[in-house]
Design a protein around this motif. Structure first.
Motif, PDB file in Angstrom:
ATOM      1  N   GLY A   1       0.826  -1.197   0.000  1.00  0.00           N
ATOM      2  CA  GLY A   1       0.000   0.000   0.000  1.00  0.00           C
ATOM      3  C   GLY A   1       0.862   1.250   0.000  1.00  0.00           C
ATOM      4  N   LEU A   2       0.357   2.308  -0.611  1.00  0.00           N
ATOM      5  CA  LEU A   2       1.083   3.580  -0.728  1.00  0.00           C
ATOM      6  C   LEU A   2       0.375   4.662   0.073  1.00  0.00           C
ATOM      7  N   PHE A   3       1.112   5.299   0.987  1.00  0.00           N
ATOM      8  CA  PHE A   3       0.624   6.480   1.705  1.00  0.00           C
ATOM      9  C   PHE A   3       1.214   7.697   0.996  1.00  0.00           C
ATOM     10  N   GLU A   4       0.452   8.228   0.056  1.00  0.00           N
ATOM     11  CA  GLU A   4       0.970   9.212  -0.896  1.00  0.00           C
ATOM     12  C   GLU A   4       1.463  10.481  -0.222  1.00  0.00           C
ATOM     13  N   GLU A   5       0.844  10.884   0.890  1.00  0.00           N
ATOM     14  CA  GLU A   5       1.234  12.128   1.545  1.00  0.00           C
ATOM     15  C   GLU A   5       2.670  12.094   2.055  1.00  0.00           C
ATOM     16  N   ASN A   6       3.199  10.917   2.353  1.00  0.00           N
ATOM     17  CA  ASN A   6       4.558  10.807   2.871  1.00  0.00           C
ATOM     18  C   ASN A   6       5.613  10.672   1.776  1.00  0.00           C
ATOM     19  N   CYS A   7       5.199  10.470   0.546  1.00  0.00           N
ATOM     20  CA  CYS A   7       6.157  10.246  -0.546  1.00  0.00           C
ATOM     21  C   CYS A   7       6.776  11.575  -0.968  1.00  0.00           C
ATOM     22  N   THR A   8       8.101  11.633  -1.012  1.00  0.00           N
ATOM     23  CA  THR A   8       8.830  12.822  -1.441  1.00  0.00           C
ATOM     24  C   THR A   8       9.500  12.630  -2.796  1.00  0.00           C
ATOM     25  N   VAL A   9       9.184  11.565  -3.495  1.00  0.00           N
ATOM     26  CA  VAL A   9       9.752  11.260  -4.815  1.00  0.00           C
ATOM     27  C   VAL A   9      11.276  11.205  -4.735  1.00  0.00           C
ATOM     28  N   CYS A  10      11.793  10.557  -3.693  1.00  0.00           N
ATOM     29  CA  CYS A  10      13.241  10.412  -3.564  1.00  0.00           C
ATOM     30  C   CYS A  10      13.796   9.312  -4.454  1.00  0.00           C
ATOM     31  N   MET A  11      12.926   8.437  -4.996  1.00  0.00           N
ATOM     32  CA  MET A  11      13.285   7.386  -5.948  1.00  0.00           C
ATOM     33  C   MET A  11      14.112   6.266  -5.329  1.00  0.00           C
ATOM     34  N   LEU A  12      14.238   6.217  -4.018  1.00  0.00           N
ATOM     35  CA  LEU A  12      15.021   5.145  -3.406  1.00  0.00           C
ATOM     36  C   LEU A  12      14.387   3.778  -3.649  1.00  0.00           C
ATOM     37  N   CYS A  13      13.066   3.700  -3.527  1.00  0.00           N
ATOM     38  CA  CYS A  13      12.398   2.409  -3.710  1.00  0.00           C
ATOM     39  C   CYS A  13      12.575   1.904  -5.132  1.00  0.00           C
ATOM     40  N   ALA A  14      12.482   2.795  -6.129  1.00  0.00           N
ATOM     41  CA  ALA A  14      12.623   2.380  -7.523  1.00  0.00           C
ATOM     42  C   ALA A  14      14.060   1.979  -7.831  1.00  0.00           C
ATOM     43  N   ARG A  15      15.029   2.662  -7.227  1.00  0.00           N
ATOM     44  CA  ARG A  15      16.433   2.341  -7.501  1.00  0.00           C
ATOM     45  C   ARG A  15      16.866   1.040  -6.842  1.00  0.00           C
ATOM     46  N   GLU A  16      16.321   0.755  -5.652  1.00  0.00           N
ATOM     47  CA  GLU A  16      16.733  -0.434  -4.918  1.00  0.00           C
ATOM     48  C   GLU A  16      15.950  -1.680  -5.307  1.00  0.00           C
ATOM     49  N   CYS A  17      14.865  -1.526  -6.051  1.00  0.00           N
ATOM     50  CA  CYS A  17      14.045  -2.678  -6.411  1.00  0.00           C
ATOM     51  C   CYS A  17      14.839  -3.619  -7.330  1.00  0.00           C
TER      52      CYS A  17
ATOM     53  N   SER B   1      11.720  25.002  -4.758  1.00  0.00           N
ATOM     54  CA  SER B   1      11.150  24.037  -5.691  1.00  0.00           C
ATOM     55  C   SER B   1      11.022  22.689  -4.994  1.00  0.00           C
ATOM     56  N   ARG B   2       9.947  21.986  -5.272  1.00  0.00           N
ATOM     57  CA  ARG B   2       9.721  20.677  -4.674  1.00  0.00           C
ATOM     58  C   ARG B   2       9.187  19.728  -5.733  1.00  0.00           C
ATOM     59  N   ASN B   3       9.370  18.440  -5.470  1.00  0.00           N
ATOM     60  CA  ASN B   3       8.906  17.414  -6.394  1.00  0.00           C
ATOM     61  C   ASN B   3       7.427  17.114  -6.147  1.00  0.00           C
ATOM     62  N   VAL B   4       6.676  17.015  -7.224  1.00  0.00           N
ATOM     63  CA  VAL B   4       5.258  16.673  -7.159  1.00  0.00           C
ATOM     64  C   VAL B   4       5.071  15.316  -7.840  1.00  0.00           C
ATOM     65  N   LEU B   5       4.449  14.406  -7.139  1.00  0.00           N
ATOM     66  CA  LEU B   5       4.266  13.045  -7.657  1.00  0.00           C
ATOM     67  C   LEU B   5       3.180  13.029  -8.727  1.00  0.00           C
ATOM     68  N   ASP B   6       3.531  12.507  -9.906  1.00  0.00           N
ATOM     69  CA  ASP B   6       2.572  12.354 -10.995  1.00  0.00           C
ATOM     70  C   ASP B   6       2.102  10.910 -11.150  1.00  0.00           C
TER      71      ASP B   6
END
Length: 219
Positions: A45-61, A86-91
């Motif tokens: 499950g994804l708790f979208e409010e906590n995601c900062t788009v740091c990409m760690l999960c995608a890189r380590e998968c 400037s901040r990252n916005v999840l699309d």
């Protein structure tokens, strides 16, 4: 000594008879749902409010089954004269569960607790493309995530809980101070008499000096 002919068959029949008299332990799924342990790895499950788009999960998968898209957004300064940030916005945040091997690395490496294990496992599809869950579907799985286990009685509160409690206490103190000031202002307004008259005595208006025609009756 040679075995008695038919002894093996007799032993097999004896085991069958003993088993027939015992109560069955087979759970008839799906009529009876299994009792899963609290840390079951079912779906993520994804708790979208906590995601900062740091990409760690995608890189380590290790299976590269996590797809993330984002864009930069300019944030106005918090105070006058400050700099814009400037901040990252999840699309997009999607997980392809047809590739996922449920290793849990993405959940472990997430520094902001945006991914959680859910014990739900009944999400089979007839089309393999339907196993790619977008962020809306991943958000729905958050409702099935069990609550974390309770802390030990003598353990300290988490830092997040302590910070939230401190902020709430500050807000309560500020609201109480505002309410006290409003009550004092209302009492002061109620203590004054109605109307525009003042309680202080009004000074007498001086009379104008007499003219020369009025002195001693002289013209």
């Amino acid at each position: 000594m040679s075995p008695v002919p038919g002894s093996g068959l007799a032993k097999g029949l004896a085991v069958t008879l003993r088993t027939m008299t015992k109560k069955t332990v087979t759970e008839q799924y799906p009529e009876h749902q299994p009792e899963l342990p609290p840390r079951t790895r079912g779906v993520i499950g994804l708790f979208e409010e906590n995601c900062t788009v740091c990409m760690l999960c995608a890189r380590e998968c290790p299976d590269w089954c996590i797809y993330i898209d984002s864009h930069k957004q300019t944030v106005p300064p918090a105070a006058p004269g400050g700099r814009e940030r400037s901040r990252n916005v999840l699309d997009r945040f999607a997980i392809d569960f047809s590739l996922c091997m449920y290793c849990g690395i993405c959940i472990e490496v997430c520094p902001f607790d945006a991914l959680f294990w859910s014990p739900e496992f009944e999400y089979a599809e007839t089309d393999i493309h339907e196993l790619t869950h977008e962020r809306d579907k991943l958000r729905e799985w958050m409702w099935t995530v069990p609550a974390p286990p309770a802390l030990d009685p003598g353990a300290e509160d988490p830092k997040e809980l302590a910070a939230a409690r401190k902020t709430a206490e500050k807000l309560e103190a500020a609201e109480a101070a505002e309410a006290a000031e409003a009550a004092e202002a209302a009492e002061a307004a109620a203590s004054q008499p109605s109307g525009s008259t003042s309680s202080e005595p009004t000074a007498a208006t001086p009379e104008p000096p007499a003219g020369p025609e009025t002195k001693g009756g002289e013209s």
